[in-house]
Scaffold this active site. Structure first.
Site, mmCIF file in Angstrom:
data_model
loop_
_atom_site.group_PDB
_atom_site.id
_atom_site.type_symbol
_atom_site.label_atom_id
_atom_site.label_comp_id
_atom_site.label_asym_id
_atom_site.label_seq_id
_atom_site.Cartn_x
_atom_site.Cartn_y
_atom_site.Cartn_z
ATOM 1 N N ARG A 41 34.727 29.454 21.690
ATOM 2 C CA ARG A 41 35.921 28.692 21.250
ATOM 3 C C ARG A 41 36.076 28.738 19.725
ATOM 4 O O ARG A 41 36.419 27.726 19.088
ATOM 5 C CB ARG A 41 35.855 27.228 21.695
ATOM 6 N N SER A 53 41.022 20.449 27.435
ATOM 7 C CA SER A 53 39.728 19.864 27.044
ATOM 8 C C SER A 53 39.832 19.383 25.602
ATOM 9 O O SER A 53 40.215 20.153 24.727
ATOM 10 C CB SER A 53 38.615 20.905 27.128
ATOM 11 N N GLU A 100 38.182 19.841 20.004
ATOM 12 C CA GLU A 100 38.605 21.235 20.180
ATOM 13 C C GLU A 100 40.013 21.503 19.620
ATOM 14 O O GLU A 100 40.189 22.476 18.879
ATOM 15 C CB GLU A 100 38.543 21.623 21.668
HETATM 16 P P1 FAD Z 1 49.283 26.002 19.449
HETATM 17 O O1 FAD Z 1 48.829 24.712 20.001
HETATM 18 O O2 FAD Z 1 50.724 26.163 19.133
HETATM 19 O O3 FAD Z 1 48.429 26.328 18.141
HETATM 20 C C1 FAD Z 1 47.041 26.114 18.122
HETATM 21 C C2 FAD Z 1 46.518 26.601 16.747
HETATM 22 O O4 FAD Z 1 46.735 28.007 16.653
HETATM 23 C C3 FAD Z 1 47.292 25.975 15.565
HETATM 24 O O5 FAD Z 1 46.379 25.807 14.517
HETATM 25 C C4 FAD Z 1 48.337 27.039 15.209
HETATM 26 O O6 FAD Z 1 48.722 26.996 13.864
HETATM 27 C C5 FAD Z 1 47.570 28.317 15.511
HETATM 28 N N1 FAD Z 1 48.459 29.411 15.926
HETATM 29 C C6 FAD Z 1 49.265 29.457 17.019
HETATM 30 N N2 FAD Z 1 49.903 30.646 17.080
HETATM 31 C C7 FAD Z 1 49.503 31.354 15.977
HETATM 32 C C8 FAD Z 1 49.816 32.650 15.468
HETATM 33 N N3 FAD Z 1 50.664 33.479 16.093
HETATM 34 N N4 FAD Z 1 49.230 33.042 14.295
HETATM 35 C C9 FAD Z 1 48.361 32.218 13.637
HETATM 36 N N5 FAD Z 1 48.021 30.986 14.082
HETATM 37 C C10 FAD Z 1 48.589 30.559 15.243
HETATM 38 N N6 FAD Z 1 42.045 26.686 26.116
HETATM 39 C C11 FAD Z 1 41.054 27.514 26.531
HETATM 40 O O7 FAD Z 1 40.427 28.189 25.711
HETATM 41 N N7 FAD Z 1 40.714 27.601 27.856
HETATM 42 C C12 FAD Z 1 41.352 26.907 28.800
HETATM 43 O O8 FAD Z 1 41.033 27.035 29.964
HETATM 44 C C13 FAD Z 1 42.404 26.013 28.409
HETATM 45 N N8 FAD Z 1 43.046 25.254 29.318
HETATM 46 C C14 FAD Z 1 44.017 24.389 28.907
HETATM 47 C C15 FAD Z 1 44.646 23.591 29.877
HETATM 48 C C16 FAD Z 1 45.640 22.698 29.497
HETATM 49 C C17 FAD Z 1 46.323 21.851 30.553
HETATM 50 C C18 FAD Z 1 46.030 22.604 28.145
HETATM 51 C C19 FAD Z 1 47.136 21.676 27.740
HETATM 52 C C20 FAD Z 1 45.401 23.378 27.181
HETATM 53 C C21 FAD Z 1 44.383 24.276 27.554
HETATM 54 N N9 FAD Z 1 43.713 25.078 26.621
HETATM 55 C C22 FAD Z 1 42.722 25.939 27.030
HETATM 56 C C23 FAD Z 1 44.026 24.972 25.195
HETATM 57 C C24 FAD Z 1 45.234 25.863 24.763
HETATM 58 O O9 FAD Z 1 46.077 26.126 25.849
HETATM 59 C C25 FAD Z 1 44.803 27.202 24.145
HETATM 60 O O10 FAD Z 1 43.966 26.984 23.044
HETATM 61 C C26 FAD Z 1 45.996 28.053 23.723
HETATM 62 O O11 FAD Z 1 45.549 29.316 23.246
HETATM 63 C C27 FAD Z 1 46.861 27.404 22.632
HETATM 64 O O12 FAD Z 1 48.052 28.155 22.528
HETATM 65 P P2 FAD Z 1 49.353 27.565 21.840
HETATM 66 O O13 FAD Z 1 50.344 28.698 21.732
HETATM 67 O O14 FAD Z 1 49.833 26.376 22.558
HETATM 68 O O15 FAD Z 1 48.807 27.185 20.402
HETATM 69 P P1 NAP Z 2 33.805 22.754 35.474
HETATM 70 O O1 NAP Z 2 33.933 23.912 36.399
HETATM 71 O O2 NAP Z 2 33.862 21.365 36.031
HETATM 72 O O3 NAP Z 2 32.466 22.919 34.626
HETATM 73 C C1 NAP Z 2 32.097 21.945 33.645
HETATM 74 C C2 NAP Z 2 31.588 22.677 32.424
HETATM 75 O O4 NAP Z 2 30.426 23.378 32.775
HETATM 76 C C3 NAP Z 2 32.600 23.665 31.918
HETATM 77 O O5 NAP Z 2 33.066 23.175 30.708
HETATM 78 C C4 NAP Z 2 31.858 24.991 31.796
HETATM 79 O O6 NAP Z 2 31.716 25.449 30.460
HETATM 80 C C5 NAP Z 2 30.470 24.703 32.295
HETATM 81 N N1 NAP Z 2 30.117 25.635 33.393
HETATM 82 C C6 NAP Z 2 30.421 25.516 34.707
HETATM 83 N N2 NAP Z 2 29.875 26.522 35.409
HETATM 84 C C7 NAP Z 2 29.221 27.306 34.521
HETATM 85 C C8 NAP Z 2 28.469 28.507 34.638
HETATM 86 N N3 NAP Z 2 28.262 29.091 35.810
HETATM 87 N N4 NAP Z 2 27.972 29.038 33.499
HETATM 88 C C9 NAP Z 2 28.173 28.474 32.305
HETATM 89 N N5 NAP Z 2 28.878 27.339 32.133
HETATM 90 C C10 NAP Z 2 29.392 26.752 33.228
HETATM 91 O O7 NAP Z 2 34.902 22.886 34.317
HETATM 92 P P2 NAP Z 2 36.458 22.604 34.336
HETATM 93 O O8 NAP Z 2 36.747 21.502 33.422
HETATM 94 O O9 NAP Z 2 36.979 22.554 35.739
HETATM 95 O O10 NAP Z 2 36.985 23.955 33.661
HETATM 96 C C11 NAP Z 2 36.853 25.191 34.317
HETATM 97 C C12 NAP Z 2 36.967 26.296 33.274
HETATM 98 O O11 NAP Z 2 38.246 26.229 32.636
HETATM 99 C C13 NAP Z 2 35.926 26.175 32.166
HETATM 100 O O12 NAP Z 2 35.527 27.462 31.784
HETATM 101 C C14 NAP Z 2 36.678 25.489 31.056
HETATM 102 O O13 NAP Z 2 36.216 25.863 29.765
HETATM 103 C C15 NAP Z 2 38.100 25.997 31.258
HETATM 104 N N6 NAP Z 2 39.065 24.975 30.781
HETATM 105 C C16 NAP Z 2 39.245 24.870 29.441
HETATM 106 C C17 NAP Z 2 40.148 23.939 28.939
HETATM 107 C C18 NAP Z 2 40.390 23.846 27.441
HETATM 108 O O14 NAP Z 2 41.343 23.189 27.042
HETATM 109 N N7 NAP Z 2 39.576 24.482 26.629
HETATM 110 C C19 NAP Z 2 40.837 23.111 29.796
HETATM 111 C C20 NAP Z 2 40.590 23.219 31.150
HETATM 112 C C21 NAP Z 2 39.703 24.160 31.651
HETATM 113 P P3 NAP Z 2 32.807 26.267 29.648
HETATM 114 O O15 NAP Z 2 33.876 25.302 29.288
HETATM 115 O O16 NAP Z 2 32.021 26.739 28.469
HETATM 116 O O17 NAP Z 2 33.311 27.387 30.494
#
Ligand code: FAD
Ligand code: NAP
Length: 338
Positions: free
Chosen positions: A165, A235, A331
């Protein structure tokens, strides 16, 4: 060059936070970026890029110029080898539409990353990841405009300094305006099914990128709140990494601790820590709280302001710290206005 003043951002961030941009410009042509950066610099204004607003906590008033990323297009480049297709994707494309497009084209690599909100250009910022796959597994190059040096730059995967991340773009916040990314997608399917809910697919004889994508979509829809219904930013905290001795101490005291090995360290499931502190489903007086089905997601049902979100963040952080001695790191990015 059209620059608008005092633009409402409350419908442009998925947490639903009330916020306004001092100046706003839509980017539909990459050639306009240098002149807009120059315009802002000549007025000593900060420049920020807004994608889908799904990973942001905004202050009520965002000073400076906000660029709404709207560059569109997908272009197939020369194939690097017989099984790999290289694609250049413009930053304003929707991430999930790209995943669907790649799967429908019979390509593998993005299927585990289905239904992540936001744009392609934001994906490198935190090296988006889910279900054991990260953007850095397929990314070949990033094109960006460097606002400090005022020049176009290209980064290889290694130069992006991707980590869990994290990336150089996150560390050097607001320096680079990402305009496109190049991805290598495979015609050979190499499934990644280590995460619990995907393991059941291992025995299926109809296993395909499409089945994995549909399964990920179904799991996510059952667990995560849709920001259109309940404002949230996914998250809210990163899973903390702890050393082996710390992990062992915690495991002794909390035998059902959820943790995964990462090299010599351990990744703790932040959602489990928050849940175990009794905060799941609990909320701040503003309504900001920990989602009842997944404590790691902060929800903002009443569209409270960024201050309320940060207050609840601190409450969660201090409760987890007191209970487990572990510090949780936010995050989503903070746009603090200045
Ligand atoms: P924004 O929120 O618009 O921007 C985020 C940051 O990036 C800001 O600092 C912005 O300035 C910068 N930025 C955006 N676009 C650019 C660009 N073109 N150039 C330079 N900087 C830029 N994230 C995960 O990693 N895994 C997940 O599974 C995941 N699940 C999610 C589920 C939900 C329901 C939600 C709401 C969010 C989730 N996220 C997850 C977080 C998010 O969706 C990601 O981080 C996504 O990449 C953000 O994209 P955005 O276009 O909305 O960015
Ligand atoms: P989950 O399956 O309930 O698992 C809980 C946590 O345990 C996750 O955060 C995941 O880490 C870790 N995990 C589970 N199984 C694993 C494995 N086999 N090896 C290593 N790590 C493991 O998680 P969840 O909330 O439903 O999310 C599922 C996936 O979607 C995750 O990868 C999560 O990161 C991603 N997600 C991200 C966001 C976001 O906003 N960043 C939002 C929703 C879901 P990791 O998070 O490191 O994968």
């Amino acid at each position: 060059m059209t620059v608008q003043r005092d633009v409402d951002l409350s419908r442009r961030n998925t947490l639903g936070v009330p916020a306004r941009a001092e100046y706003w410009a839509d980017i539909t042509d990459r050639a306009r970026i240098p002149e807009l950066v120059d315009w802002a610099r000549s007025r000593s204004l900060a420049v920020r890029v807004l994608g889908g607003g799904s990973n942001l906590v905004m202050a009520p008033r965002i000073h400076g110029l906000v660029l709404g990323m709207n560059l569109r297009g997908r272009e197939r480049l020369e194939n690097p080898n017989a099984v790999t297709e290289r694609w250049r994707i413009q930053a304003g494309e929707n991430w999930h539409e790209l995943v669907r497009f790649s799967v429908e084209a019979g390509l593998s690599g993005l299927e585990n990353l289905a239904l992540i909100p936001g744009q392609v250009g934001a994906a490198p910022i935190q090296n988006i990841g889910a279900y054991g796959v990260e953007l850095c597994d397929t990314l070949i190059a990033v094109e960006a405009f460097d606002t400090e040096e005022q020049q176009w730059v290209q980064f290889t995967n290694a130069q992006c300094r991707f980590a869990y991340r994290d990336s150089r773009f996150k560390r050097e916040a607001n320096r680079y305006i990402i305009t496109s990314i190049d991805l290598d997608l495979s015609r050979e399917f190499k499934p990644v099914l280590d995460y619990g809910p995907l393991q059941a697919l291992k025995d299926r004889n109809d296993l395909s990128p499409s089945l994995v994508m549909d399964t990920v979509i179904a799991i996510r829809q059952s667990k995560l709140p849709d920001p259109a219904d309940i404002p949230n930013a996914g998250s809210f905290f990163k899973n903390p990494l702890v050393s082996d001795p710390t992990y062992r101490q915690l495991k002794q005291r909390w035998p059902d601790l959820v943790a995964y090995p990462v090299g010599a360290d351990w990744k703790l499931a932040a959602g489990w820590l928050i849940d175990r502190c009794g905060l799941k489903g609990r909320a701040h007086r503003s309504g900001v709280g920990c989602y009842e089905k997944q404590a790691l997601v902060l929800v903002n049902p009443n569209r409270a302001d960024g201050t309320s979100i940060l207050e609840w963040q601190r409450h969660v952080q201090s409760t987890v710290k007191q209970t487990f001695g572990v510090r949780l790191e936010r995050e989503p990015r903070l746009w603090n206005g200045g």
